[in-house]
Design a protein around this motif. Structure first.
Motif, PDB file in Angstrom:
ATOM      1  N   HIS A 129       0.851  -1.195   0.000  1.00 19.29           N
ATOM      2  CA  HIS A 129       0.000   0.000   0.000  1.00 19.29           C
ATOM      3  C   HIS A 129       0.886   1.244   0.000  1.00 19.29           C
ATOM      4  N   LEU A 130       1.362   1.655  -1.165  1.00 23.27           N
ATOM      5  CA  LEU A 130       2.260   2.802  -1.255  1.00 23.27           C
ATOM      6  C   LEU A 130       1.625   4.059  -0.685  1.00 23.27           C
ATOM      7  N   TRP A 131       0.369   4.305  -1.023  1.00 22.00           N
ATOM      8  CA  TRP A 131      -0.289   5.531  -0.563  1.00 22.00           C
ATOM      9  C   TRP A 131      -0.432   5.549   0.953  1.00 22.00           C
ATOM     10  N   VAL A 132      -0.679   4.370   1.554  1.00 18.43           N
ATOM     11  CA  VAL A 132      -0.767   4.295   3.010  1.00 18.43           C
ATOM     12  C   VAL A 132       0.587   4.603   3.635  1.00 18.43           C
ATOM     13  N   ALA A 133       1.645   4.013   3.057  1.00 18.99           N
ATOM     14  CA  ALA A 133       2.991   4.242   3.590  1.00 18.99           C
ATOM     15  C   ALA A 133       3.359   5.727   3.524  1.00 18.99           C
ATOM     16  N   HIS A 134       3.087   6.354   2.358  1.00 19.57           N
ATOM     17  CA  HIS A 134       3.442   7.766   2.201  1.00 19.57           C
ATOM     18  C   HIS A 134       2.625   8.643   3.146  1.00 19.57           C
ATOM     19  N   TRP A 135       1.355   8.328   3.279  1.00 20.88           N
ATOM     20  CA  TRP A 135       0.481   9.084   4.170  1.00 20.88           C
ATOM     21  C   TRP A 135       0.877   8.891   5.626  1.00 20.88           C
ATOM     22  N   ALA A 136       1.260   7.669   5.982  1.00 18.39           N
ATOM     23  CA  ALA A 136       1.580   7.359   7.377  1.00 18.39           C
ATOM     24  C   ALA A 136       2.816   8.090   7.862  1.00 18.39           C
TER      25      ALA A 136
END
Length: 413
Positions: free
Chosen positions: A355-362
């Motif tokens: 989940h790239l978007w989750v990682a970047h958001w986190a």
């Protein structure tokens, strides 16, 4: 959209209680020498951390026995450190065989023992077991456990020896017997995933003045070549290194080395995210056509994003081969944009989950802390506290299928 909300709440709560006041800024008492750390011996039958050995918080679940005829036997490496005495009662050299992580921790402990008690050496009474002398699920069968004493066999030292083993970085230490201390470590696979995506110390980044630096030379606050978009398809720019999610110069690790038709090679740990696309590799890279995969899933024939001679926009380069090899040092820089160009290949700063978007958001809160100038608790060595926190939160709320296959450790739930 409930996942980001829950994740944000958990991370937010954790940040409130996180030790951000222990940053690397001068703070109060600047210029004063810190008092030496007080070491407290472990008590008989005490273990650290205070959880079962084969659980998430300790050495993790078993992976199965290793024999001399098994494929995994190559995961074991001999330890010929002259500062360690190996009992080797079987006379086969088995006690010297262990995983690289176990070897690194044991060598570190050997130095601590000599510093604590001049003239005394570390002694290993049991290492890898190939004779079935331990209980069925013992980590001795995987080369992940050792039983230790001091060379003078002074049992009055064993409580402190156990404490020194904890300080040396063993993942679980147990003052098991009056005759020895038991120590064990996580598997190489689980460590690679937990510590996320890393590059070897000799990997090269491009600095703002056009020069190159190795990962081992890179420092916080420096500007390195990166992509403006977290999906790797943006224009090339220079982005500030705001943290090291992992920085372990002395550690040896297994890397996936990706070779391209432009003659460059990129080495990453298995769980690191790489931007790829299939089909035609001609022309510039665009974010819409790229997807993220783990380094261990990259295949020859796929295209990665290259910055070599690409101007302001990365271009596609075909993967000509992938091989696995060991190298020294593990470094994981985090930039403001979540990307970094390493050995002329555009890569993500993230790992472990697809989940790239989750990682970047986190990692947004960490960027906010940096922009506000708050202490971020930078570590001189090892895994950043925030990275460890996110991994723990992620394993609690994300479906395991979204993690790298080596990403869930000791999952006994």
């Amino acid at each position: 959209m409930r996942l980001p909300v829950v994740f944000g709440l958990l991370v937010g709560c954790a940040l409130i209680f996180a030790p951000v006041n222990e940053g690397c800024g001068p703070g109060r008492g600047y210029g004063k020498r810190r008092p030496p750390k007080t070491l407290t011996p472990l008590n008989y039958k005490q273990f650290s951390p205070n959880v079962a050995e084969k659980t998430l918080g300790a050495s993790g679940r078993i992976e199965g026995k290793i024999t001399r005829n098994s494929e995994r036997f190559k995961e074991l490496t001999p330890n010929y450190n002259p500062d360690i005495i190996f009992k080797d009662e079987e006379n086969t050299g088995a006690d010297r065989l262990m995983t690289q992580r176990c070897k690194d921790k044991l060598n570190s402990l050997a130095i601590s023992v000599m510093n604590m008690w001049p003239g005394v050496k570390l002694r290993v009474t049991e290492g890898w077991d190939e004779d079935g002398n331990h209980f069925e699920e013992s980590l001795h069968y995987e080369g992940r456990a050792v039983d230790i004493t001091t060379s003078d066999r002074d049992r009055n030292k064993y409580g402190m020896l156990a404490r020194l083993a904890v300080e040396a970085g063993f993942d679980w230490v147990y003052y098991e017997s009056k005759a020895h201390v038991h120590c064990s470590v996580k598997s190489e696979h689980s460590v690679a995933a937990k510590t996320g995506g890393c590059f070897p110390g000799g990997a090269l980044v491009t600095m703002e003045d056009g020069s190159r630096k190795t990962m081992a030379e890179l420092a916080l606050g420096e500007q390195v070549l990166a992509s403006s978009q977290s999906d790797g398809g943006g224009r090339l720019l220079y982005s500030e290194v705001i943290a090291f999610l992992d920085r372990s110069p002395a550690t040896h690790q297994r890397f996936y080395t990706i070779a391209t038709d432009l003659g460059v090679e990129l080495s990453l740990t298995a769980a690191h995210l790489v931007f790829v696309t299939d089909g035609n590799c001609s022309g510039p890279a665009a974010g819409g056509e790229l997807r993220t995969v783990f380094a261990s899933e990259v295949l020859p024939g796929q295209c990665v994003v290259s910055a070599q001679g690409a101007g302001r926009q990365g271009r596609l380069s075909r993967v000509s081969g992938v091989q696995v090899q060991d190298d020294a040092g593990v470094f994981a820089p985090l930039t403001r944009h979540g990307t970094v160009v390493v050995n002329d290949v555009v890569t993500s700063c993230y790992a472990a989950t697809d989940h790239l978007w989750v990682a970047h958001w986190a990692f947004g809160p960490l960027r906010v802390l940096h922009s506000w100038g708050w202490p971020m608790g930078h570590q001189a060595e090892g895994v950043h506290w925030y990275s460890s926190l996110l991994h723990w939160v992620g394993t609690c709320i994300l479906d395991p299928k979204h993690f790298h296959p080596w990403g869930i450790m000791g999952d006994d739930r």
